[in-house]
Design a protein around this motif. Structure first.
Motif, PDB file in Angstrom:
ATOM      1  N   GLY A   8       0.803  -1.213   0.000  1.00  0.00           N
ATOM      2  CA  GLY A   8       0.000   0.000   0.000  1.00  0.00           C
ATOM      3  C   GLY A   8       0.837   1.264   0.000  1.00  0.00           C
ATOM      4  O   GLY A   8       0.358   2.325  -0.434  1.00  0.00           O
ATOM      5  N   GLU A   9       2.087   1.169   0.483  1.00  0.00           N
ATOM      6  CA  GLU A   9       2.940   2.353   0.516  1.00  0.00           C
ATOM      7  C   GLU A   9       3.190   2.908  -0.879  1.00  0.00           C
ATOM      8  O   GLU A   9       3.362   4.125  -1.054  1.00  0.00           O
ATOM      9  CB  GLU A   9       4.282   2.006   1.168  1.00  0.00           C
ATOM     10  CG  GLU A   9       4.195   1.636   2.641  1.00  0.00           C
ATOM     11  CD  GLU A   9       3.816   0.177   2.850  1.00  0.00           C
ATOM     12  OE1 GLU A   9       3.605  -0.517   1.828  1.00  0.00           O
ATOM     13  OE2 GLU A   9       3.728  -0.255   4.020  1.00  0.00           O
ATOM     14  N   LEU A  10       3.200   2.028  -1.882  1.00  0.00           N
ATOM     15  CA  LEU A  10       3.425   2.495  -3.254  1.00  0.00           C
ATOM     16  C   LEU A  10       2.265   3.363  -3.727  1.00  0.00           C
ATOM     17  O   LEU A  10       2.463   4.382  -4.402  1.00  0.00           O
ATOM     18  CB  LEU A  10       3.625   1.307  -4.182  1.00  0.00           C
ATOM     19  CG  LEU A  10       4.853   0.433  -3.904  1.00  0.00           C
ATOM     20  CD1 LEU A  10       4.892  -0.738  -4.880  1.00  0.00           C
ATOM     21  CD2 LEU A  10       6.128   1.251  -4.007  1.00  0.00           C
ATOM     22  N   TYR A  11       1.049   2.979  -3.368  1.00  0.00           N
ATOM     23  CA  TYR A  11      -0.112   3.778  -3.752  1.00  0.00           C
ATOM     24  C   TYR A  11      -0.144   5.094  -2.977  1.00  0.00           C
ATOM     25  O   TYR A  11      -0.555   6.132  -3.507  1.00  0.00           O
ATOM     26  CB  TYR A  11      -1.394   2.980  -3.516  1.00  0.00           C
ATOM     27  CG  TYR A  11      -1.555   1.814  -4.459  1.00  0.00           C
ATOM     28  CD1 TYR A  11      -1.829   2.017  -5.809  1.00  0.00           C
ATOM     29  CD2 TYR A  11      -1.441   0.506  -4.012  1.00  0.00           C
ATOM     30  CE1 TYR A  11      -1.980   0.947  -6.678  1.00  0.00           C
ATOM     31  CE2 TYR A  11      -1.594  -0.564  -4.874  1.00  0.00           C
ATOM     32  CZ  TYR A  11      -1.860  -0.333  -6.208  1.00  0.00           C
ATOM     33  OH  TYR A  11      -2.007  -1.387  -7.076  1.00  0.00           O
TER      34      TYR A  11
ATOM     35  N   VAL B 259       0.629  10.982  -3.145  1.00  0.00           N
ATOM     36  CA  VAL B 259       1.350  12.183  -2.714  1.00  0.00           C
ATOM     37  C   VAL B 259       1.950  12.916  -3.911  1.00  0.00           C
ATOM     38  O   VAL B 259       1.971  14.151  -3.975  1.00  0.00           O
ATOM     39  CB  VAL B 259       2.444  11.810  -1.690  1.00  0.00           C
ATOM     40  CG1 VAL B 259       3.360  13.001  -1.420  1.00  0.00           C
ATOM     41  CG2 VAL B 259       1.814  11.323  -0.402  1.00  0.00           C
ATOM     42  N   ASP B 260       2.422  12.144  -4.899  1.00  0.00           N
ATOM     43  CA  ASP B 260       2.998  12.751  -6.101  1.00  0.00           C
ATOM     44  C   ASP B 260       1.948  13.314  -7.042  1.00  0.00           C
ATOM     45  O   ASP B 260       2.287  13.923  -8.067  1.00  0.00           O
ATOM     46  CB  ASP B 260       3.841  11.720  -6.853  1.00  0.00           C
ATOM     47  CG  ASP B 260       5.113  11.363  -6.096  1.00  0.00           C
ATOM     48  OD1 ASP B 260       5.523  12.173  -5.241  1.00  0.00           O
ATOM     49  OD2 ASP B 260       5.668  10.276  -6.354  1.00  0.00           O
ATOM     50  N   GLY B 261       0.677  13.101  -6.724  1.00  0.00           N
ATOM     51  CA  GLY B 261      -0.402  13.651  -7.544  1.00  0.00           C
ATOM     52  C   GLY B 261      -0.749  12.824  -8.769  1.00  0.00           C
ATOM     53  O   GLY B 261      -1.385  13.325  -9.701  1.00  0.00           O
ATOM     54  N   ALA B 262      -0.344  11.563  -8.784  1.00  0.00           N
ATOM     55  CA  ALA B 262      -0.651  10.702  -9.928  1.00  0.00           C
ATOM     56  C   ALA B 262      -2.123  10.312  -9.927  1.00  0.00           C
ATOM     57  O   ALA B 262      -2.698  10.005  -8.880  1.00  0.00           O
ATOM     58  CB  ALA B 262       0.219   9.443  -9.898  1.00  0.00           C
TER      59      ALA B 262
ATOM     60  N   SER C  31       2.130   2.903 -13.786  1.00  0.00           N
ATOM     61  CA  SER C  31       3.423   3.117 -13.131  1.00  0.00           C
ATOM     62  C   SER C  31       3.611   2.280 -11.880  1.00  0.00           C
ATOM     63  O   SER C  31       4.749   2.043 -11.455  1.00  0.00           O
ATOM     64  CB  SER C  31       3.590   4.604 -12.773  1.00  0.00           C
ATOM     65  OG  SER C  31       3.575   5.409 -13.927  1.00  0.00           O
ATOM     66  N   VAL C  32       2.507   1.819 -11.281  1.00  0.00           N
ATOM     67  CA  VAL C  32       2.606   1.051 -10.034  1.00  0.00           C
ATOM     68  C   VAL C  32       1.975  -0.332 -10.190  1.00  0.00           C
ATOM     69  O   VAL C  32       2.641  -1.357 -10.007  1.00  0.00           O
ATOM     70  CB  VAL C  32       1.937   1.807  -8.862  1.00  0.00           C
ATOM     71  CG1 VAL C  32       1.996   0.951  -7.589  1.00  0.00           C
ATOM     72  CG2 VAL C  32       2.615   3.148  -8.635  1.00  0.00           C
ATOM     73  N   THR C  33       0.678  -0.359 -10.521  1.00  0.00           N
ATOM     74  CA  THR C  33      -0.057  -1.625 -10.499  1.00  0.00           C
ATOM     75  C   THR C  33       0.477  -2.633 -11.505  1.00  0.00           C
ATOM     76  O   THR C  33       0.816  -3.772 -11.139  1.00  0.00           O
ATOM     77  CB  THR C  33      -1.554  -1.371 -10.757  1.00  0.00           C
ATOM     78  OG1 THR C  33      -2.054  -0.428  -9.803  1.00  0.00           O
ATOM     79  CG2 THR C  33      -2.337  -2.663 -10.640  1.00  0.00           C
TER      80      THR C  33
END
Length: 300
Positions: free
Chosen positions: A185-188, A193-196, A204-206
């Motif tokens: 969850g830290e990645l999300y 926070v970066d506004g993605a 970029s994450v999932t």
């Protein structure tokens, strides 16, 4: 005493392994070697196999247009059904990953078609739905579209089987859902926070974090697609029609081996299929180096 007991352990291990070893030799390795030998013979199940060398393989590639048709139909099915099935499974998994209320009910409902598997009963119902005067035909006719039945149309018959495959997306969906639960969850949180936005987070994450699961499902579903048989057999009544539009490779293999009793010819087809699946699987593994990311792996 201790040395004697140590010496006994391998014997006990081999004793417990013997049922599996015998089963593998008698039910897997033995039949495979027998079919490899038969692929170089002219054999009809009733007479002694007659050695013909590479004649079966030469005839397949040079003198059998239906073999070429079966290869083309199977490739189209693999290229269409596999990505659509994985896309549907991933899309539903992403939705279920966000659902909290009655999530178990939704998961069971979406997984239920996969429990039925590639059964004859499901394929028969699917044929009735898409046949002439079926539910789909009546629904399209109500809005002015006359197809004359999907099953009897060379343009749409293959799409009928593709639809059946995509409908049974439950198994890869469950695997995707398990993979989504393992993404930290830290990645999300960092992405927020970066506004993605949602799409940027997805790509970029999932998807990068889910790439090992995507790779696993891709390999399994590709192999399953090449081995598809029951839907094509039932929908086309075992003929591969209309106009060979549903003549899957496995269906043509069945026709040669168990209808025409050309078992040597069918064995050659089977070994070509094994080699093709092995080559495509190896290619997927080779390309995975550039797009599969494992958590904790140092960036290349």
């Amino acid at each position: 005493m201790r040395a004697r007991r140590r010496g006994e352990r391998p014997a006990v291990a081999y004793l417990f392994l013997s049922p599996w070893v015998l089963g593998a030799l008698l039910l897997t390795v033995g039949p495979m070697l027998a079919s490899l030998y038969l692929s170089f013979t002219d054999y009809n199940l009733f007479t002694t196999p007659n050695w013909v060398g590479f004649a079966n393989y030469r005839r397949l590639f040079a003198d059998d247009p239906r073999f070429h048709a079966a290869v083309w139909v199977t490739l189209k099915y693999v290229l269409i059904a596999t990505p659509l099935k994985l896309a549907a499974a991933l899309a539903v998994a992403l939705l279920l990953n966000r659902v909290s209320a009655a999530s178990g009910l939704y998961r069971s409902a979406f997984y239920a078609p996969s429990l039925l598997g590639a059964s004859v009963a499901v394929a028969l119902v699917w044929r009735v739905i898409f046949d002439t005067n079926g539910v789909v035909d009546h629904a399209l006719a109500a809005v002015g579209i006359d197809t004359g039945g999907w099953v009897s149309s060379p343009r749409f018959a293959l799409l009928t089987i593709v639809g059946l495959s995509v409908w049974q997306f439950g198994a890869p969906m469950v695997i995707f859902l398990a993979g989504l639960k393992q993404i930290p969850g830290e990645l999300y949180d960092a992405s927020a926070v970066d506004g993605a936005g949602w799409w940027r987070t997805l790509f970029s994450v999932t998807l990068p974090m889910l790439s090992p699961v995507i790779f696993f499902n891709l390999v399994l579903e590709t192999i399953h697609s090449f081995q598809a048989f029951t839907p094509a057999f039932v929908v086309s009544s075992g003929r591969g029609g209309p106009s060979d539009s549903t003549l899957f490779y496995t269906l043509y293999l069945y026709q040669k081996g168990f209808i025409e009793f050309r078992m040597g010819y069918a064995s050659a087809m089977a070994w070509i299929l094994v080699l093709v699946i092995a080559l495509i699987t190896a290619l997927i593994f080779r390309t995975a180096r550039s797009w599969v990311f494992y958590q904790g792996e140092v960036s290349r």
